[in-house]
Structure formats: structure tokens, C-alpha cells
Design a protein around this motif. Structure first.
Motif, PDB file in Angstrom:
ATOM      1  N   UNK A  16      48.211 109.865  43.850  1.00 32.08           N
ATOM      2  CA  UNK A  16      48.302 110.833  42.747  1.00 32.08           C
ATOM      3  C   UNK A  16      49.716 110.883  42.183  1.00 32.08           C
ATOM      4  N   UNK A  17      50.703 110.903  43.046  1.00 32.68           N
ATOM      5  CA  UNK A  17      52.091 110.946  42.606  1.00 32.68           C
ATOM      6  C   UNK A  17      52.445 109.677  41.827  1.00 32.68           C
ATOM      7  N   UNK A  18      51.948 108.566  42.267  1.00 36.70           N
ATOM      8  CA  UNK A  18      52.224 107.285  41.611  1.00 36.70           C
ATOM      9  C   UNK A  18      51.603 107.220  40.216  1.00 36.70           C
ATOM     10  N   UNK A  19      50.443 107.830  40.056  1.00 38.56           N
ATOM     11  CA  UNK A  19      49.778 107.836  38.752  1.00 38.56           C
ATOM     12  C   UNK A  19      50.503 108.708  37.756  1.00 38.56           C
ATOM     13  N   UNK A  20      51.249 109.686  38.235  1.00 35.23           N
ATOM     14  CA  UNK A  20      51.967 110.594  37.348  1.00 35.23           C
ATOM     15  C   UNK A  20      53.376 110.126  37.008  1.00 35.23           C
TER      16      UNK A  20
END
Length: 87
Positions: A82-86
Motif C-alpha cells: 500500500x505504501x509503495x502504491x502511494x
């Protein structure tokens, strides 16, 4: 301990054996009585289920520990995704 054993349908000796294997280490009351969290009771129930299916206690405890580690790794992985997608 007696109440926890009764709730799970196990003997106090079974709960002591889970303590001995370090699967669950209950808190102690000022009087020295074991106090189990809901999470620890869920682990004890899982151990009972595995033992009832014929799994040796030591193996059941190891399975539960590995399942718990896998769930934590999956949770961390999902968070990192999730952090990587943001970014």
C-alpha cells in the motif's frame, strides 16, 4: 486457570503444558494465578484442535507459531505494498 480450562474443554495440565512449551505465557495475578488474554485463549483452542486431530503437542505449538509469523509477514507485506502504491 481452572475457568480457562473449563471454557476450552481442556485440563489445567494441558494449559500448563502450553506454558511449558512457551506457546502462551500468561500474566500472573498478585496471588500468582495465571491470567490468559483472549488471544492466548484462541491459541490454546487452536492447539487443542490440532492435538485432537492427532498432532503431537510440540508440533502443534510449532505450527501455531509459524502460522502466526506468516500472518504477521503477510500483514507487513500488504502494508508495504500500500505504501509503495502511494509513492
Amino acid at each position: 486457570m481452572g475457568r480457562a480450562a473449563e471454557m476450552l474443554g481442556v485440563t489445567p495440565a494441558f494449559l500448563r503444558s502450553l506454558d511449558a512449551t512457551k506457546l502462551i505465557v500468561p500474566q500472573r495475578s498478585p496471588g500468582g494465578h495465571r491470567r490468559y488474554s483472549r488471544y492466548q485463549l484462541r491459541l490454546a483452542q487452536r492447539a487443542r484442535d490440532l492435538v485432537d486431530q492427532g498432532t503431537p503437542l510440540e508440533a502443534a505449538c510449532r505450527i501455531i507459531i509459524l502460522e502466526d509469523q506468516l500472518a504477521e509477514a503477510q500483514r507487513i507485506n500488504a502494508q508495504l505494498q500500500r505504501e509503495r502504491q502511494h509513492t
